[in-house]
Design a protein around this motif. Structure first.
Motif, PDB file in Angstrom:
ATOM      1  N   GLY A   1       2.444   4.913   0.602  1.00 50.51           N
ATOM      2  CA  GLY A   1       2.389   5.939   1.634  1.00 50.51           C
ATOM      3  C   GLY A   1       1.702   7.178   1.073  1.00 50.51           C
ATOM      4  O   GLY A   1       1.522   7.296  -0.144  1.00 50.51           O
TER       5      GLY A   1
ATOM      6  N   ALA B   1       0.866  -1.179   0.000  1.00 47.91           N
ATOM      7  CA  ALA B   1       0.000   0.000   0.000  1.00 47.91           C
ATOM      8  C   ALA B   1       0.901   1.226   0.000  1.00 47.91           C
ATOM      9  O   ALA B   1       1.880   1.289   0.748  1.00 47.91           O
ATOM     10  CB  ALA B   1      -0.873  -0.011   1.244  1.00 47.91           C
TER      11      ALA B   1
ATOM     12  N   VAL C   1      11.022   4.377   3.969  1.00 46.64           N
ATOM     13  CA  VAL C   1       9.872   3.481   4.128  1.00 46.64           C
ATOM     14  C   VAL C   1      10.105   2.605   5.355  1.00 46.64           C
ATOM     15  O   VAL C   1      11.222   2.141   5.584  1.00 46.64           O
ATOM     16  CB  VAL C   1       9.718   2.568   2.886  1.00 46.64           C
ATOM     17  CG1 VAL C   1       8.613   1.546   3.104  1.00 46.64           C
ATOM     18  CG2 VAL C   1       9.456   3.398   1.648  1.00 46.64           C
TER      19      VAL C   1
ATOM     20  N   GLY D   1      15.872   4.755  -0.129  1.00 48.48           N
ATOM     21  CA  GLY D   1      14.964   3.951   0.685  1.00 48.48           C
ATOM     22  C   GLY D   1      13.657   4.648   1.007  1.00 48.48           C
ATOM     23  O   GLY D   1      12.837   4.130   1.762  1.00 48.48           O
ATOM     24  N   SER D   2      13.430   5.811   0.405  1.00 42.83           N
ATOM     25  CA  SER D   2      12.195   6.534   0.716  1.00 42.83           C
ATOM     26  C   SER D   2      11.037   6.097  -0.180  1.00 42.83           C
ATOM     27  O   SER D   2       9.920   6.575  -0.036  1.00 42.83           O
ATOM     28  CB  SER D   2      12.418   8.049   0.588  1.00 42.83           C
ATOM     29  OG  SER D   2      12.812   8.371  -0.725  1.00 42.83           O
TER      30      SER D   2
ATOM     31  N   GLN E   1       3.853   9.049  -1.386  1.00 43.22           N
ATOM     32  CA  GLN E   1       3.948   8.319  -2.657  1.00 43.22           C
ATOM     33  C   GLN E   1       2.678   8.516  -3.479  1.00 43.22           C
ATOM     34  O   GLN E   1       2.724   8.759  -4.683  1.00 43.22           O
ATOM     35  CB  GLN E   1       4.182   6.826  -2.403  1.00 43.22           C
ATOM     36  CG  GLN E   1       5.601   6.498  -1.946  1.00 43.22           C
ATOM     37  CD  GLN E   1       5.755   5.021  -1.614  1.00 43.22           C
ATOM     38  OE1 GLN E   1       4.889   4.434  -0.967  1.00 43.22           O
ATOM     39  NE2 GLN E   1       6.853   4.416  -2.042  1.00 43.22           N
TER      40      GLN E   1
HETATM   41  P1  ADP Z   1      14.251   4.321  -3.183  1.00 42.30           P
HETATM   42  O1  ADP Z   1      14.069   4.090  -4.633  1.00 42.30           O
HETATM   43  O2  ADP Z   1      13.875   5.729  -2.770  1.00 42.30           O
HETATM   44  O3  ADP Z   1      15.588   3.915  -2.650  1.00 42.30           O
HETATM   45  P2  ADP Z   1      12.474   2.056  -2.834  1.00 42.30           P
HETATM   46  O4  ADP Z   1      11.321   2.319  -3.730  1.00 42.30           O
HETATM   47  O5  ADP Z   1      13.513   1.104  -3.284  1.00 42.30           O
HETATM   48  O6  ADP Z   1      13.169   3.433  -2.414  1.00 42.30           O
HETATM   49  O7  ADP Z   1      11.879   1.612  -1.436  1.00 42.30           O
HETATM   50  C1  ADP Z   1      12.687   1.120  -0.379  1.00 42.30           C
HETATM   51  C2  ADP Z   1      12.120  -0.215   0.109  1.00 42.30           C
HETATM   52  O8  ADP Z   1      10.802  -0.028   0.600  1.00 42.30           O
HETATM   53  C3  ADP Z   1      12.000  -1.239  -0.993  1.00 42.30           C
HETATM   54  O9  ADP Z   1      12.298  -2.505  -0.447  1.00 42.30           O
HETATM   55  C4  ADP Z   1      10.537  -1.174  -1.402  1.00 42.30           C
HETATM   56  O10 ADP Z   1      10.064  -2.400  -1.895  1.00 42.30           O
HETATM   57  C5  ADP Z   1       9.862  -0.810  -0.110  1.00 42.30           C
HETATM   58  N1  ADP Z   1       8.663   0.017  -0.303  1.00 42.30           N
HETATM   59  C6  ADP Z   1       8.532   1.062  -1.136  1.00 42.30           C
HETATM   60  N2  ADP Z   1       7.319   1.620  -1.015  1.00 42.30           N
HETATM   61  C7  ADP Z   1       6.659   0.894  -0.068  1.00 42.30           C
HETATM   62  C8  ADP Z   1       5.357   0.966   0.526  1.00 42.30           C
HETATM   63  N3  ADP Z   1       4.500   1.908   0.161  1.00 42.30           N
HETATM   64  N4  ADP Z   1       5.047   0.055   1.463  1.00 42.30           N
HETATM   65  C9  ADP Z   1       5.936  -0.882   1.819  1.00 42.30           C
HETATM   66  N5  ADP Z   1       7.148  -1.022   1.315  1.00 42.30           N
HETATM   67  C10 ADP Z   1       7.535  -0.136   0.378  1.00 42.30           C
END
Ligand code: ADP
Ligand code: ZN
Ligand code: ZN
Length: 695
Positions: free
Chosen positions: A153, A151, A332, A177-178, A156
């Motif tokens: 955030g 789901a 996240v 990681g955001s 997002q």
């Molecule tokens: P970034 O690209 O900013 O480094 P990511 O999209 O890779 O961030 O997200 C970091 C981690 O969090 C990944 O393992 C991803 O699968 C997970 N994640 C991303 N969005 C969510 C969300 N809405 N709920 C749960 N996990 C998420």
């Protein structure tokens, strides 16, 4: 018989020509602009792209006829040609040169029959992929995958809603990681659902295998192709064709992919948009990031630029309201960012004659990690054992005879290697100047750090990843796998290891000696350092359970430097604001536009002479006098590494407060420079670099 028509054809002309690489031919057949053809040029037959109907100036009788038409290939559309037109104009290159250079090299070589075969092969999905897709569909895997999506955030969701809401490019700002990638994936899914194609640009695919894997997992069954230089020539043709034919829905690629032909393009994503590798450093020195923005604007499709540390150019555009900012403000899962510790090297007790490798407290912190079964990363942006060897008796240093650079001592194979011209020789047993046997390394590279860590942390599993350890295909992947499999306690590496990797068990990252960039003559050095350190920090604490005790250490002699103070609080905005104040005061980008004219000759005076004449020629450019007045031409100066492989490199900066004025001046000036070049016999090469990224 049909009327004979004149066509302008883009061909790779051997030298810059005033006509910009468009040559006129005739054809009695009806041609479609964008078609790949073969045309006679001198005594050769070369590939070309039909560009447009030519004005009927020259009598048709004096023109040669277009040869073969490779009509199995659907023509490159108007939008693609407009992109090439723009890029050629903006970066001051020939249309023909650029248009052919951005096609896969092997595509240009195909004859009619081969082209027909390649096109039909590209049209049917690969048997294996089709089978996989069928299997996935049968198992309902696609449905299951969709159900497992996290789901989103609030931020997002807001970011996704903003995509396409207005015409502006969007800057997705969020730390590692955001959840930026998740936003890319969702945005891509909606574009695909609407029947459009998606282009995703990444700095270096080798360094971010996880990103490719995540896209592949989300969009299985051959919908995704990649485009980058590590593909075999045949794979590259196949990927390119599938994009061009509309078979591939998603193209994931490096900077070259910005020129992919995508007839149904509906979304462009540029990940790590600040990364310097988006700028091509030879030939047409284009910025794939900037062209992506242009392409999105031209097609009115959304452009999503993502970064934890946006380029100051993009950030300033956000401040001016020209880009829309979307923010993901936390990691996240709520894991915090690693705590940043600035370690004041001047406060360490000094014992004369010994070198402080790592602060004792850092060594202790590494030991703790090893005991807990966690991993650490030591970042040192200098490969080799020591940057220079030196004779204690006469002061000899291991300079390169062909470059204005030191040769680096590589202990593993006992060589002195020049990282600029490649010259490698065995380390001399004695000083070549005075015969003294006591020649000693000065300074430290990754190889030495690895060795020293072995002594400091007996029993620890220390590994090193840099350009020396990763030569050969698959080596990098192997070494990264060892880190992921927890076969490594402490990883030593250059910036290669700071990017994109998702190391789950890493809880400490330390920059061993990053101060150099604070005092570089390149005004972008601090921006690059800040981005590198933020990115390195992002390697620690990616597992939320570990985030609490994750740390980023910086060994520095300048702990109070504002850059480090902003890093301490992970405050990109504070860093960017301070930098922008300085840039504005100094009249530097993004508040000015720059171009660099580079000249190379065996003799520096010849290169300088060309640039001096070039500067004079700009003043004399008749019609563009007004534009010329709006630009400032600086005196020629030696390049940062002035001599490489016995070639002297001199550069001259041209700047203007107005991008338009700079463009107008360059457009009027370049033909003069091509002419001038013929009068400077000793000149080996010259080039203009618009929006250079390293000064
Ligand atoms: P970034 O690209 O900013 O480094 P990511 O999209 O890779 O961030 O997200 C970091 C981690 O969090 C990944 O393992 C991803 O699968 C997970 N994640 C991303 N969005 C969510 C969300 N809405 N709920 C749960 N996990 C998420
Ligand atoms: Zn000596
Ligand atoms: Zn050299």
């Amino acid at each position: 018989m049909n009327e004979v028509v004149r066509w302008s054809v883009a061909v790779e002309t051997p030298m810059h020509t005033a006509v910009g690489g468009l040559l006129d031919y005739t054809s009695q057949y009806s041609l479609t602009p964008g078609s790949l053809v073969r045309v006679p040029l001198g005594r050769r037959v070369v590939p070309g792209i039909v560009w447009a109907r030519a004005p009927a100036e020259a009598p048709a009788a004096e023109l040669r006829a277009v040869g073969t038409v490779l009509d199995a290939l659907p023509p490159l559309d108007t939008h693609w040609r407009a992109l090439v037109d723009f890029a050629a104009r903006y970066y001051q290159r020939g249309i023909g040169e650029l248009a052919l250079a951005v096609l896969p090299p092997d595509l240009r070589k195909l004859d009619v029959a081969q082209m027909a075969r390649r096109v039909s092969r590209a049209m049917r999905p690969q048997a294996a992929e089709a089978a996989a897709a069928a299997e996935a569909a049968a198992a309902g895997a696609a449905g299951a995958a969709a159900a497992e999506l996290p789901a989103l955030g609030d931020e997002q969701s807001a970011a996704l809603r903003a995509i396409g809401a207005d015409d502006r490019p969007m800057l997705l700002h969020g730390v590692t990681g955001s959840g930026k990638t998740e936003v890319y994936l969702r945005a891509a899914a909606s574009a695909l659902a609407a029947g459009r194609q998606v282009l995703v640009l990444v700095p270096e695919i080798n360094l971010t295998p996880q990103l490719e894997a995540r896209f592949g997992a989300r969009f299985p069954g051959g919908r995704l192709v990649s485009l980058h230089s590590a593909l075999t020539p045949a794979q590259r043709v196949q990927s390119w064709l599938q994009a061009h034919l509309g078979i591939a829905e998603l193209v994931l690629g490096t900077r070259m992919a910005v020129f992919a032909s995508l007839p149904r393009l509906g979304l462009i994503v540029v990940d790590e948009e600040h990364d310097a590798s988006f700028k091509q450093q030879e030939g047409a020195r284009y910025s794939a990031r900037d062209l992506a923005v242009w392409r999105g604007h031209q097609l009115r499709v959304p452009v999503l630029l993502g970064s934890a540390t946006p380029s100051l150019e993009s950030w300033q555009r956000v401040r001016e309201g020209r880009y829309r900012r979307l923010t993901l403000s936390s990691r996240v899962g709520g894991g915090g960012l690693p705590r940043v510790r600035l370690l004041d090297m001047s406060s360490l007790p000094r014992t004369p004659g010994t070198e402080q490798v790592l602060a004792p407290s850092l060594t202790e912190a590494l030991r703790e990690r090893i005991e807990r079964g966690e991993q650490s990363l030591l970042l040192l942006n200098r490969r080799g054992y020591a940057p220079v060897l030196h004779c204690t008796a006469c002061g000899w240093k291991s300079g390169c005879p062909h470059c204005s650079a030191w040769r680096v001592f590589h202990k593993a194979d006992r060589t002195l290697r020049c990282h600029h011209c490649g010259l490698a020789e065995r380390v001399p047993r004695a000083c070549p100047d005075c015969g003294n046997l006591d020649i000693a390394p000065i300074g430290r590279g990754t190889e030495k750090l690895e060795e020293q860590l072995g002594a400091l942390l007996p029993g620890a599993r220390v590994a090193r990843i840099d350009a020396d350890t990763t030569r050969g295909s698959g080596r990098l992947a192997q070494q990264l796998a060892a880190v992921h499999d927890r076969e490594v306690d402490v990883l030593v590496g250059t910036q290669i290891v700071a990017k994109g990797h998702d190391f789950r068990h890493m809880t400490l990252v330390a920059a061993v000696n990053p101060d150099g960039a604070l005092f570089s003559s390149d005004f972008r050095a601090p921006e690059r350092l800040f981005a590198l350190l933020m990115q390195a920090a992002g390697r620690a604490g990616r597992e939320a359970a570990n985030a609490e005790h994750s740390e980023m250490w910086v060994q520095t002699w300048h702990p109070r430097h504002p850059l480090y103070q902003s890093l301490r609080t992970h405050d990109y905005e504070a860093f960017a604001s301070a930098q922008l104040v300085e840039r504005r005061a100094a009249g530097l980008p993004p508040f000015a536009s720059l171009a660099l004219v580079r000249a190379e000759a065996r003799d520096a005076a010849r290169a300088t002479g060309f640039l001096r004449d070039a500067a004079a020629a700009l003043g004399a450019c008749g019609g563009a006098a007004e534009a010329a007045r709006a630009v400032v031409v600086h005196a020629p100066v030696p390049a940062p590494v002035a001599r490489v492989a016995d070639v002297e490199r001199v550069q001259m900066l041209v700047e203007s407060g107005s991008r338009r004025a700079l463009q107008a001046a360059l457009a009027a000036w370049l033909p003069e420079l091509h002419g001038l070049r013929r009068r400077h016999k000793g000149l080996l090469r010259w080039a203009v670099d618009v929006d250079p990224i390293a000064i």
